[in-house]
Design a protein around this motif. Sequence first.
Motif, PDB file in Angstrom:
ATOM      1  N   ALA A 145      26.391  53.962  29.118  1.00  0.00           N
ATOM      2  CA  ALA A 145      27.850  53.848  29.226  1.00  0.00           C
ATOM      3  C   ALA A 145      28.272  52.549  29.910  1.00  0.00           C
ATOM      4  O   ALA A 145      29.468  52.315  30.111  1.00  0.00           O
ATOM      5  CB  ALA A 145      28.405  55.043  29.992  1.00  0.00           C
ATOM      6  N   GLY A 146      27.282  51.702  30.273  1.00  0.00           N
ATOM      7  CA  GLY A 146      27.604  50.428  30.911  1.00  0.00           C
ATOM      8  C   GLY A 146      27.984  50.557  32.371  1.00  0.00           C
ATOM      9  O   GLY A 146      28.663  49.677  32.917  1.00  0.00           O
ATOM     10  N   ILE A 147      27.545  51.637  33.020  1.00  0.00           N
ATOM     11  CA  ILE A 147      27.884  51.883  34.418  1.00  0.00           C
ATOM     12  C   ILE A 147      26.751  51.366  35.296  1.00  0.00           C
ATOM     13  O   ILE A 147      25.594  51.737  35.108  1.00  0.00           O
ATOM     14  CB  ILE A 147      28.109  53.395  34.671  1.00  0.00           C
ATOM     15  N   LYS A 148      27.089  50.528  36.249  1.00  0.00           N
ATOM     16  CA  LYS A 148      26.102  50.023  37.202  1.00  0.00           C
ATOM     17  C   LYS A 148      25.765  51.134  38.199  1.00  0.00           C
ATOM     18  O   LYS A 148      26.657  51.673  38.863  1.00  0.00           O
ATOM     19  CB  LYS A 148      26.661  48.801  37.945  1.00  0.00           C
ATOM     20  N   VAL A 149      24.473  51.469  38.314  1.00  0.00           N
ATOM     21  CA  VAL A 149      24.046  52.606  39.137  1.00  0.00           C
ATOM     22  C   VAL A 149      23.332  52.107  40.394  1.00  0.00           C
ATOM     23  O   VAL A 149      22.435  51.262  40.326  1.00  0.00           O
ATOM     24  CB  VAL A 149      23.116  53.551  38.346  1.00  0.00           C
ATOM     25  N   TYR A 150      23.742  52.655  41.545  1.00  0.00           N
ATOM     26  CA  TYR A 150      23.047  52.436  42.812  1.00  0.00           C
ATOM     27  C   TYR A 150      22.538  53.785  43.302  1.00  0.00           C
ATOM     28  O   TYR A 150      23.208  54.813  43.144  1.00  0.00           O
ATOM     29  CB  TYR A 150      23.988  51.830  43.856  1.00  0.00           C
ATOM     30  N   ARG A 151      21.336  53.781  43.901  1.00  0.00           N
ATOM     31  CA  ARG A 151      20.725  55.023  44.402  1.00  0.00           C
ATOM     32  C   ARG A 151      20.339  54.839  45.860  1.00  0.00           C
ATOM     33  O   ARG A 151      19.691  53.851  46.211  1.00  0.00           O
ATOM     34  CB  ARG A 151      19.477  55.384  43.598  1.00  0.00           C
ATOM     35  N   THR A 152      20.704  55.814  46.687  1.00  0.00           N
ATOM     36  CA  THR A 152      20.408  55.681  48.114  1.00  0.00           C
ATOM     37  C   THR A 152      18.913  55.803  48.396  1.00  0.00           C
ATOM     38  O   THR A 152      18.437  55.284  49.410  1.00  0.00           O
ATOM     39  CB  THR A 152      21.173  56.730  48.931  1.00  0.00           C
ATOM     40  N   ASP A 153      18.155  56.472  47.525  1.00  0.00           N
ATOM     41  CA  ASP A 153      16.716  56.578  47.771  1.00  0.00           C
ATOM     42  C   ASP A 153      16.026  55.239  47.586  1.00  0.00           C
ATOM     43  O   ASP A 153      15.026  54.936  48.249  1.00  0.00           O
ATOM     44  CB  ASP A 153      16.086  57.640  46.865  1.00  0.00           C
ATOM     45  N   ALA A 154      16.549  54.401  46.680  1.00  0.00           N
ATOM     46  CA  ALA A 154      15.943  53.092  46.408  1.00  0.00           C
ATOM     47  C   ALA A 154      16.708  51.955  47.078  1.00  0.00           C
ATOM     48  O   ALA A 154      16.106  51.011  47.592  1.00  0.00           O
ATOM     49  CB  ALA A 154      15.880  52.847  44.902  1.00  0.00           C
ATOM     50  N   ASP A 155      18.040  52.033  47.076  1.00  0.00           N
ATOM     51  CA  ASP A 155      18.867  50.945  47.584  1.00  0.00           C
ATOM     52  C   ASP A 155      19.279  51.136  49.040  1.00  0.00           C
ATOM     53  O   ASP A 155      19.906  50.243  49.628  1.00  0.00           O
ATOM     54  CB  ASP A 155      20.133  50.804  46.727  1.00  0.00           C
ATOM     55  N   GLY A 156      18.949  52.278  49.633  1.00  0.00           N
ATOM     56  CA  GLY A 156      19.420  52.558  50.978  1.00  0.00           C
ATOM     57  C   GLY A 156      20.919  52.795  50.963  1.00  0.00           C
ATOM     58  O   GLY A 156      21.506  53.168  49.940  1.00  0.00           O
ATOM     59  N   ALA A 157      21.553  52.601  52.104  1.00  0.00           N
ATOM     60  CA  ALA A 157      23.006  52.752  52.164  1.00  0.00           C
ATOM     61  C   ALA A 157      23.659  51.758  51.203  1.00  0.00           C
ATOM     62  O   ALA A 157      23.233  50.610  51.084  1.00  0.00           O
ATOM     63  CB  ALA A 157      23.503  52.529  53.579  1.00  0.00           C
ATOM     64  N   VAL A 158      24.682  52.228  50.511  1.00  0.00           N
ATOM     65  CA  VAL A 158      25.423  51.391  49.565  1.00  0.00           C
ATOM     66  C   VAL A 158      26.833  51.223  50.123  1.00  0.00           C
ATOM     67  O   VAL A 158      27.566  52.202  50.287  1.00  0.00           O
ATOM     68  CB  VAL A 158      25.478  52.023  48.168  1.00  0.00           C
ATOM     69  N   GLN A 159      27.195  49.993  50.451  1.00  0.00           N
ATOM     70  CA  GLN A 159      28.494  49.715  51.065  1.00  0.00           C
ATOM     71  C   GLN A 159      29.364  48.945  50.083  1.00  0.00           C
ATOM     72  O   GLN A 159      28.970  47.899  49.573  1.00  0.00           O
ATOM     73  CB  GLN A 159      28.308  48.908  52.352  1.00  0.00           C
ATOM     74  N   ILE A 160      30.556  49.479  49.815  1.00  0.00           N
ATOM     75  CA  ILE A 160      31.491  48.856  48.871  1.00  0.00           C
ATOM     76  C   ILE A 160      32.760  48.488  49.620  1.00  0.00           C
ATOM     77  O   ILE A 160      33.384  49.350  50.256  1.00  0.00           O
ATOM     78  CB  ILE A 160      31.810  49.803  47.700  1.00  0.00           C
ATOM     79  N   GLN A 161      33.145  47.219  49.576  1.00  0.00           N
ATOM     80  CA  GLN A 161      34.372  46.742  50.211  1.00  0.00           C
ATOM     81  C   GLN A 161      35.357  46.332  49.139  1.00  0.00           C
ATOM     82  O   GLN A 161      34.980  45.730  48.123  1.00  0.00           O
ATOM     83  CB  GLN A 161      34.077  45.562  51.139  1.00  0.00           C
ATOM     84  N   THR A 162      36.630  46.636  49.378  1.00  0.00           N
ATOM     85  CA  THR A 162      37.662  46.269  48.414  1.00  0.00           C
ATOM     86  C   THR A 162      38.958  45.940  49.136  1.00  0.00           C
ATOM     87  O   THR A 162      39.286  46.538  50.165  1.00  0.00           O
ATOM     88  CB  THR A 162      37.906  47.392  47.395  1.00  0.00           C
ATOM     89  N   ASP A 163      39.671  44.966  48.585  1.00  0.00           N
ATOM     90  CA  ASP A 163      41.009  44.640  49.076  1.00  0.00           C
ATOM     91  C   ASP A 163      42.083  45.241  48.190  1.00  0.00           C
ATOM     92  O   ASP A 163      43.257  44.882  48.287  1.00  0.00           O
ATOM     93  CB  ASP A 163      41.184  43.123  49.153  1.00  0.00           C
ATOM     94  N   GLY A 164      41.657  46.153  47.312  1.00  0.00           N
ATOM     95  CA  GLY A 164      42.591  46.777  46.385  1.00  0.00           C
ATOM     96  C   GLY A 164      42.634  46.096  45.041  1.00  0.00           C
ATOM     97  O   GLY A 164      43.269  46.587  44.112  1.00  0.00           O
ATOM     98  N   VAL A 165      41.939  44.955  44.918  1.00  0.00           N
ATOM     99  CA  VAL A 165      41.925  44.205  43.653  1.00  0.00           C
ATOM    100  C   VAL A 165      40.503  44.102  43.110  1.00  0.00           C
ATOM    101  O   VAL A 165      40.227  44.469  41.970  1.00  0.00           O
ATOM    102  CB  VAL A 165      42.531  42.796  43.838  1.00  0.00           C
ATOM    103  N   GLY A 166      39.581  43.591  43.912  1.00  0.00           N
ATOM    104  CA  GLY A 166      38.182  43.455  43.508  1.00  0.00           C
ATOM    105  C   GLY A 166      37.280  44.231  44.447  1.00  0.00           C
ATOM    106  O   GLY A 166      37.719  44.769  45.480  1.00  0.00           O
ATOM    107  N   LYS A 175      33.204  44.356  46.386  1.00  0.00           N
ATOM    108  CA  LYS A 175      31.946  43.716  46.755  1.00  0.00           C
ATOM    109  C   LYS A 175      30.972  44.813  47.162  1.00  0.00           C
ATOM    110  O   LYS A 175      31.305  45.687  47.958  1.00  0.00           O
ATOM    111  CB  LYS A 175      32.146  42.740  47.916  1.00  0.00           C
ATOM    112  N   VAL A 176      29.771  44.753  46.602  1.00  0.00           N
ATOM    113  CA  VAL A 176      28.758  45.779  46.865  1.00  0.00           C
ATOM    114  C   VAL A 176      27.623  45.173  47.674  1.00  0.00           C
ATOM    115  O   VAL A 176      27.121  44.091  47.353  1.00  0.00           O
ATOM    116  CB  VAL A 176      28.209  46.371  45.553  1.00  0.00           C
TER     117      VAL A 176
END
Length: 834
Positions: A804-825, A827-828
Amino acid sequence: MKRPIYPLLVCYAFGLIVAYYFPFPRLSLYIPWILLLLALISGGFLYIRRYRPATITLLLAFMVLGISRYTLSQKLPANHLIHLIQNHQLVTLEGRLYQPREKFPDRDRLYLEAEILEEGTSRQAVTGKIRITVHKVPTLHDIPDFQYGDRLRVRIRLHILVNYQNPGAFDYKTYLARRGIYLTGSLSHYSPYLLRPLDTGSGFSLLRGIFHIREQMMNFLNPSSEIRSETRFSEGVENPLEQEAGEEDQDSIEEKSPSEDERGVLQAMILGSKTSLTPELQENFRLSGLYHLLVVSGGNIGILAGFLFMVFRFFRILSRPLLLGVIGAVFVYAFLAGFEPPMIRASLMTSIFLLATLFDRNADPFYSLAASALLLLLIDPVSLFEASFQLTMVATTAILFAYPLISIKKENLWRKVRVFFVGILLSTAFAELSTAPLIIYYFNHLYPYGLLANIPALPLSGAILPLGILACGMNFFVPTLAQFFLQLDLILVRRFMDLSNFIAHLPYSELPVSTRFLIPLLVSYLLVFGIFKGFKRPAGQKMIFASGTILLIFSAYTLIFWIIPTPLRVTFLDVGQGDSTVLELPEDSTILVDGGGSSYGSRFDVGRNILAPYLWHQGISRVDVLVISHAHTDHFQGFRYLIEKFDIGTLWISPWESQNPLYEELLRTAMTKGIPLLKVQRGHRQKFGEIDIQILHPSPTYLQGTLHTSDHLTNNHSLVLKVTYGKICFLFPGDIEQEAEEFLVRNGNLEPCTILKAPHHGSATSSSPEFLEALQPSIAVISSGKYSRFESFSPLILERYQKAGIKVYRTDADGAVQIQTDGVGVKVKTFGQR
């Protein structure tokens, strides 16, 4: 060079740091030739009397030596077990116990040096240290009295150490690796078919004798010598990840004899064993700032050496043979107390100082400290990166700076007593202020009453330790007299515990501090040092000027964070097989969606070891909303600790009634703390500044249509939260399965959303094609446990996301996943090592 240790230590430590941050795995092949070349160059310069180039070459050689020592320390031999087995592999091993076993009320820990790996009919020589936990089951075989040097044969499933990978988390894997332990295993009970002694009496005879004496001292001080009730135990093998990533030795005791806690404290102070200390007792000492006196540390060595030195000096029998005897006694005691790194450091520094006295030289304590640091780092290069090493060296240096201010001259007794207590105050103040940046960096806390608590505690512990050692020694010769000294010492220990308990329960005994304040703190230290060294003004004016400068720095720093707009920060924490997400909102509110936990019971406290450290790391002491999506333990157990330690605004729960006793207990605790409980369902909506939070599920219609209780129904009644900030949307669907997904799609409750927390940990029962088509997320985060005994994410679902073209992150492999946004874009950022 007049004092060569200082530049040599700096260059060697710099080499260790370079190798730590920039690994050179192949450099070890060339290091001997590089060192030989540098030695020849240095010798050539000395031959032609070019001393400065010779010195520079020598310093360069020590830097290269530091690089090589660290590189070689990280290289394991080819026959090490870590290279030969897979995780969770069942193996048969033969080996030798390289240190005494640790005895807990409900389990024993054995430390095995592997020698033979048996696979079928083949036997292979191997190396590698293993920590084995054997649980005690009263109805089965008793665990034999294994001793240091015993050879054992064990059939066990080994686990490779892993960490929870979160900001601010304790690196337990590295902690054990620095002690040579890369593998662990556990047995649900002792069985001679699984763990069998082969022979006894091997090992180094001197060590065996010392450990035998330690065992007798342990028995003399053992709290179990008093009548005590049975303790709880956990049957079965625990999840290796939860067992190893920061597990603490917590054992509850229902009934206690009057002196049981005192004996446990005395055992910890004299022999370094914390196996009889309750979590509550350890917490009191931690909050009071006296934990360093509870456990065996370098201070114990100083107390013992100082006591013997003063006794010999008082009786005027101080001589070179006796000084050598003091050095010997110091090392014997260090072995009896476990010979941990702090004890090794203190033993080396004390010995160097006494040897300088022995040869009638003016013992420079700073030079002794530098020499002991260099010697220790040559022996164990990785200790430079341990918190205990850094804290010991910084605190000792600070105390040595304070020493000239408290030197006692030939004055009257009252003057000496007054200077003594002023000395304790100044020494403690210097030590605490100097170590504050490290305490903040490693533990995100400060304990403000520690300075005052140490004034009475230091002389009290200074009396407890030698009296306790005297009682243990007398037990070998005059047991009746030993009991007298022991009972006297227990009275002092009780006063010590009362002091700790009083200080720990004062308001604001624990102050969480974010690591972001380290920079202004260090800048303040540099400015204060410059003010006191450079300004020729009276001390009072300097103090006022320094205080004003510090206040100005922190005010400006805080103002910067207040003025600069902060984004929405959403952190999907690595909590193993569970869920926990922290939402840090721009208007300075904090929301936690689920609290992680275990579905099968464990001593590991997710709240204490994962959630709280992350929040403290971020400088968060208040949580405005706790959200429990549904009443499964892997979604709420971590909240128990947060409710006790944090200021909580509101607790949101699903209206679906649950019969889970642990869930009901958590809700009762929250109500006892005065935390409002809010049952939310579809239609509930709340704004936090520009952040809009909606509850999409369950709806009254869905609730009325399901009347029976089951795990699937509990999953499908999970709260589904939609968090919107500008053009960016997050969806938190709990553990809903296809039935609830179909209901949401069918009733038009779903709209496209940017980030999806994968429902039900990415299992095959969720993430239906219709659900994903309705949401159209660009990012999905799967909260999944590494090495979980339960089903983790489904490869089929992972493939569905990818198609489906969805970028997947997994906590078992990637550890904590932190996503920041200003309401427009968006950053992972990830914190793991995939």
